[in-house]
Scaffold this motif. Structure first.
Motif, mmCIF file in Angstrom:
data_model
loop_
_atom_site.group_PDB
_atom_site.id
_atom_site.type_symbol
_atom_site.label_atom_id
_atom_site.label_comp_id
_atom_site.label_asym_id
_atom_site.label_seq_id
_atom_site.Cartn_x
_atom_site.Cartn_y
_atom_site.Cartn_z
ATOM 1 N N ARG A 163 -16.718 6.104 1.467
ATOM 2 C CA ARG A 163 -16.098 5.213 2.435
ATOM 3 C C ARG A 163 -15.890 3.825 1.858
ATOM 4 O O ARG A 163 -14.876 3.186 2.091
ATOM 5 C CB ARG A 163 -16.959 5.148 3.702
ATOM 6 N N ASP A 164 -16.855 3.344 1.071
ATOM 7 C CA ASP A 164 -16.686 2.041 0.446
ATOM 8 C C ASP A 164 -15.496 2.045 -0.495
ATOM 9 O O ASP A 164 -14.731 1.088 -0.562
ATOM 10 C CB ASP A 164 -17.961 1.665 -0.342
ATOM 11 N N GLU A 165 -15.348 3.155 -1.227
ATOM 12 C CA GLU A 165 -14.233 3.253 -2.166
ATOM 13 C C GLU A 165 -12.900 3.254 -1.424
ATOM 14 O O GLU A 165 -11.944 2.593 -1.825
ATOM 15 C CB GLU A 165 -14.342 4.539 -2.981
ATOM 16 N N ILE A 166 -12.840 4.028 -0.354
ATOM 17 C CA ILE A 166 -11.577 4.129 0.370
ATOM 18 C C ILE A 166 -11.201 2.800 0.984
ATOM 19 O O ILE A 166 -10.037 2.392 0.977
ATOM 20 C CB ILE A 166 -11.687 5.222 1.453
ATOM 21 N N GLU A 167 -12.182 2.085 1.534
ATOM 22 C CA GLU A 167 -11.889 0.781 2.116
ATOM 23 C C GLU A 167 -11.380 -0.179 1.044
ATOM 24 O O GLU A 167 -10.441 -0.938 1.265
ATOM 25 C CB GLU A 167 -13.148 0.232 2.784
ATOM 26 N N GLU A 168 -11.996 -0.127 -0.142
ATOM 27 C CA GLU A 168 -11.558 -1.010 -1.225
ATOM 28 C C GLU A 168 -10.151 -0.656 -1.681
ATOM 29 O O GLU A 168 -9.310 -1.509 -1.926
ATOM 30 C CB GLU A 168 -12.529 -0.883 -2.405
ATOM 31 N N ALA A 169 -9.882 0.665 -1.781
ATOM 32 C CA ALA A 169 -8.536 1.100 -2.169
ATOM 33 C C ALA A 169 -7.516 0.679 -1.130
ATOM 34 O O ALA A 169 -6.410 0.262 -1.448
ATOM 35 C CB ALA A 169 -8.513 2.628 -2.343
ATOM 36 N N GLY A 170 -7.890 0.789 0.161
ATOM 37 C CA GLY A 170 -6.972 0.379 1.210
ATOM 38 C C GLY A 170 -6.685 -1.094 1.150
ATOM 39 O O GLY A 170 -5.555 -1.537 1.382
ATOM 40 N N ALA A 171 -7.683 -1.872 0.813
ATOM 41 C CA ALA A 171 -7.465 -3.310 0.688
ATOM 42 C C ALA A 171 -6.515 -3.620 -0.455
ATOM 43 O O ALA A 171 -5.646 -4.486 -0.351
ATOM 44 C CB ALA A 171 -8.803 -4.015 0.460
ATOM 45 N N ALA A 172 -6.659 -2.874 -1.546
ATOM 46 C CA ALA A 172 -5.735 -3.075 -2.667
ATOM 47 C C ALA A 172 -4.321 -2.737 -2.261
ATOM 48 O O ALA A 172 -3.361 -3.424 -2.618
ATOM 49 C CB ALA A 172 -6.167 -2.198 -3.849
ATOM 50 N N GLY A 173 -4.174 -1.658 -1.461
ATOM 51 C CA GLY A 173 -2.841 -1.280 -1.015
ATOM 52 C C GLY A 173 -2.246 -2.316 -0.099
ATOM 53 O O GLY A 173 -1.060 -2.616 -0.145
ATOM 54 N N ALA A 174 -3.079 -2.906 0.775
ATOM 55 C CA ALA A 174 -2.570 -3.895 1.711
ATOM 56 C C ALA A 174 -2.097 -5.137 0.988
ATOM 57 O O ALA A 174 -1.211 -5.844 1.471
ATOM 58 C CB ALA A 174 -3.677 -4.260 2.705
ATOM 59 N N GLY A 175 -2.660 -5.364 -0.198
ATOM 60 C CA GLY A 175 -2.271 -6.555 -0.944
ATOM 61 C C GLY A 175 -1.145 -6.316 -1.919
ATOM 62 O O GLY A 175 -0.898 -7.148 -2.784
ATOM 63 N N SER A 176 -0.489 -5.184 -1.849
ATOM 64 C CA SER A 176 0.610 -4.901 -2.775
ATOM 65 C C SER A 176 1.773 -5.844 -2.517
ATOM 66 O O SER A 176 1.935 -6.384 -1.438
ATOM 67 C CB SER A 176 1.076 -3.446 -2.601
ATOM 68 N N ARG A 177 2.599 -6.002 -3.567
ATOM 69 C CA ARG A 177 3.646 -7.021 -3.497
ATOM 70 C C ARG A 177 4.938 -6.437 -2.954
ATOM 71 O O ARG A 177 5.932 -6.269 -3.663
ATOM 72 C CB ARG A 177 3.846 -7.620 -4.880
ATOM 73 N N GLY A 178 4.906 -6.096 -1.671
ATOM 74 C CA GLY A 178 6.123 -5.640 -1.013
ATOM 75 C C GLY A 178 6.593 -4.298 -1.524
ATOM 76 O O GLY A 178 5.852 -3.496 -2.081
ATOM 77 N N THR A 179 7.876 -4.076 -1.330
ATOM 78 C CA THR A 179 8.470 -2.796 -1.710
ATOM 79 C C THR A 179 8.643 -2.636 -3.204
ATOM 80 O O THR A 179 8.919 -1.532 -3.673
ATOM 81 C CB THR A 179 9.836 -2.641 -1.031
ATOM 82 N N GLY A 180 8.494 -3.717 -3.957
ATOM 83 C CA GLY A 180 8.667 -3.622 -5.411
ATOM 84 C C GLY A 180 7.720 -2.643 -6.051
ATOM 85 O O GLY A 180 8.039 -2.051 -7.093
ATOM 86 N N LEU A 181 6.551 -2.454 -5.455
ATOM 87 C CA LEU A 181 5.566 -1.543 -6.014
ATOM 88 C C LEU A 181 6.135 -0.150 -6.204
ATOM 89 O O LEU A 181 5.976 0.462 -7.261
ATOM 90 C CB LEU A 181 4.336 -1.487 -5.096
ATOM 91 N N TRP A 182 6.821 0.372 -5.182
ATOM 92 C CA TRP A 182 7.376 1.723 -5.292
ATOM 93 C C TRP A 182 8.859 1.725 -5.619
ATOM 94 O O TRP A 182 9.370 2.690 -6.202
ATOM 95 C CB TRP A 182 7.141 2.497 -3.988
ATOM 96 N N LEU A 183 9.563 0.630 -5.251
ATOM 97 C CA LEU A 183 11.013 0.623 -5.430
ATOM 98 C C LEU A 183 11.413 0.537 -6.900
ATOM 99 O O LEU A 183 12.366 1.193 -7.328
ATOM 100 C CB LEU A 183 11.626 -0.537 -4.638
ATOM 101 N N GLY A 191 -1.355 5.097 -7.472
ATOM 102 C CA GLY A 191 -2.007 4.297 -8.490
ATOM 103 C C GLY A 191 -2.490 2.954 -7.961
ATOM 104 O O GLY A 191 -3.565 2.468 -8.337
ATOM 105 N N ASN A 192 -1.707 2.357 -7.085
ATOM 106 C CA ASN A 192 -2.102 1.086 -6.485
ATOM 107 C C ASN A 192 -3.384 1.231 -5.668
ATOM 108 O O ASN A 192 -4.285 0.391 -5.729
ATOM 109 C CB ASN A 192 -0.963 0.568 -5.604
ATOM 110 N N ARG A 193 -3.466 2.329 -4.913
ATOM 111 C CA ARG A 193 -4.638 2.542 -4.066
ATOM 112 C C ARG A 193 -5.881 2.893 -4.884
ATOM 113 O O ARG A 193 -6.996 2.540 -4.510
ATOM 114 C CB ARG A 193 -4.343 3.646 -3.046
ATOM 115 N N LEU A 194 -5.691 3.595 -6.000
ATOM 116 C CA LEU A 194 -6.834 4.032 -6.792
ATOM 117 C C LEU A 194 -7.272 3.020 -7.841
ATOM 118 O O LEU A 194 -8.469 2.848 -8.092
ATOM 119 C CB LEU A 194 -6.519 5.362 -7.485
#
Length: 498
Positions: free
Chosen positions: A11-31, A119-122
């Motif tokens: 659970r700690d890992e997933i929360e940390e990964a989710g936080a990393a995802g929330a901080g991604s730089r907009g659509t550029g990450l996947w676009l 990759g961003n989440r992990l």
């Protein structure tokens, strides 16, 4: 690449990964990876002629829905979902080369976007975007992103299911997320059963999370049971048809497994570069490394082991869905090794250069028919230029797979000739193989003065046919002209008026 069997608190890992995802730089990450992959895969997509497997796709998707379902009961059930999807697509957009291949181009691009998001989440933003671009640069992504078969769509479905798994573990109490994950995983199985082995990689985060929340045991069991129920008919049909479809695949030896990697990447140099970067992968979330490492390594080993039974499944394209895992590990390794953006760009450019010769090879005219090139388009051009009303045609079906479909695809749609020795088409008998006339002499017609003969190879054309067909044609026709094209001979036979 560091892999350990000890899983941390999930659970700690997933929360940390989710936080990393929330901080991604907009659509550029996947676009950005999406656009790069789209550009690379679109470049030269019409250069290769349709391959034999693509011609099967063209044949199947142009049948009626009922005819497709009837055929799947006899052969190729494991590709049935793809055929039905493409049947709908072709009904709207037609069956040009671009139309047949563009769904797989977008599937490859979609897979690159999923790789970046995973990759961003992990591993974080830089690792995620690097992984997506590395995936785009792999020559196999272009090769199978430009082929009208299901493999690029399978890669996308596996990546999507893995991304949805991470979303499930973000908020495991939301049934909608479980439903989406199960639906994506069922799609994986319906598109290609072997790709369901990715579940073995999903076990790590699921089991790890279930130790904290015991409700995940029954939720996971329910989701996987639903998936099993969806794919069970395909499993049963596939088992009954596998001997007929894969009889030609040789049993792999000990060297086949390590050498498979270069074939999966369609480039030994590119494979070496990504594996080297993958070995540098580091993460405080060790379950992320377990997830990607299992995804990359276990399916090929299982296929190798299973291929030592009655049937061999050992084809590199069957484990193409492991490419995202290698890209994820390589992206994590690149992020760990290169602290500056400039250094990372240099490494990405180097990987692109290493794959350039194989990228060129992927776009050669006969690459989709390798290692036996057949120039269907040139043969069709010879026939269409010399055709006269009333002409008939004979196709070499002795040891040749889909020569007739290949030439028909490139002939003008309004140019129709009687197939002299065809008794029942593949569509008429709900199969992939046509039935030819058992008494060729009786299939000839007196009013057909000219017959086009299309054979594989460059020898005397009548020698390429079976004895009965060859004898029937020799008794009434004379070869008046022959023209060789790559891998084929196009001959015109004219009736003797003696």
């Amino acid at each position: 690449m560091v892999v350990t069997a000890q899983l941390p608190a999930p659970r700690d890992e997933i929360e940390e990964a989710g936080a990393a995802g929330a901080g991604s730089r907009g659509t550029g990450l996947w676009l950005r990876p999406f656009v790069v992959t789209l550009a690379v895969a679109c470049y030269g997509m019409t250069h290769p002629l349709l391959g034999r497997d693509e011609l099967v796709t063209w044949d199947m998707v142009n049948r009626g829905t009922g005819e497709i379902l009837a055929t799947l009961g006899n052969v190729d059930a494991v590709h049935g979902a793809y055929y039905l999807l493409m049947h709908l697509w072709v009904g709207i957009f037609g069956d040009s080369v671009i139309s047949l291949r563009i769904p797989t181009v977008f599937s490859a691009a979609g897979a690159a976007a999923m790789v970046s998001l995973i990759g961003n989440r992990l591993f974080g933003y830089r690792a995620g975007i690097s992984a997506g671009i590395l995936f785009a640069l792999v020559p196999a992504v272009s090769r199978y992103g430009q082929e009208a078969r299901s493999y690029a769509l399978v890669v996308f479905a596996v990546a999507l299911a893995t991304f949805l798994l991470l979303r499930v573990l973000d908020e495991p109490r939301r049934p909608g997320r479980w439903a989406a994950y199960a639906l994506a995983l069922a799609g994986v199985g319906l598109l290609h059963l072997i790709a369901l082995s990715v579940v073995l990689a999903h076990v790590w985060p699921l089991v790890s999370a279930a130790r904290r929340d015991r409700s995940l045991w029954w939720k996971t069991a329910l989701a996987l049971s639903a998936v099993a129920g969806c794919v069970a008919p395909v499993v049963l049909l596939g088992r009954s048809q596998v001997g007929r479809q894969l009889y030609w695949v040789p049993e792999p030896d000990a060297w086949a497994l390590p050498s498979m990697l270069g074939e999966v990447f369609a480039s030994g140099l590119c494979a070496g570069a990504l594996v080297a970067l993958a070995l540098l992968a580091r993460s405080p979330r060790r379950s992320a490394l377990l997830l990607c490492g299992t995804w990359a390594l276990v399916p090929p080993v299982l296929v190798w082991i299973a291929s030592h039974g009655q049937v061999s499944y050992f084809r590199p394209v069957y484990v193409l869905f492991t490419l995202p895992a290698w890209a994820l590990l390589a992206g994590a390794g690149l992020a760990a090794a290169c602290r500056s953006r400039g250094a990372a760009v240099v490494v990405l450019a180097a990987v692109a250069v290493l794959g350039l010769p194989d990228q060129r090879q992927m776009r050669q005219p006969f690459e989709h028919n390798a290692p036996v090139p057949l120039d269907y388009a040139a043969a069709a051009d010879v026939v269409s230029q010399g055709h006269q009303p009333g002409d008939a045609v004979v196709y070499d079906r002795t040891d040749t797979w889909k020569l007739d479909s290949g030439v028909r695809y490139y002939l003008p749609r309004d140019l129709r000739m009687r197939d002299v020795f065809l008794e029942k088409s593949a569509t008429a008998i709900d199969d992939l193989y046509a039935v030819e006339c058992p008494a060729p002499e009786l299939c000839l017609k007196d009013d057909e003065r000219r017959v086009w003969l299309l054979t594989e190879g460059s020898g005397f054309p009548l020698d390429a046919l079976g004895p009965a067909q060859s004898s029937a044609l020799r008794s009434r026709y004379t070869v008046t002209s022959s023209r060789s094209v790559t891998g084929m001979t196009v001959s015109l036979l004219v009736r003797d008026d003696k």
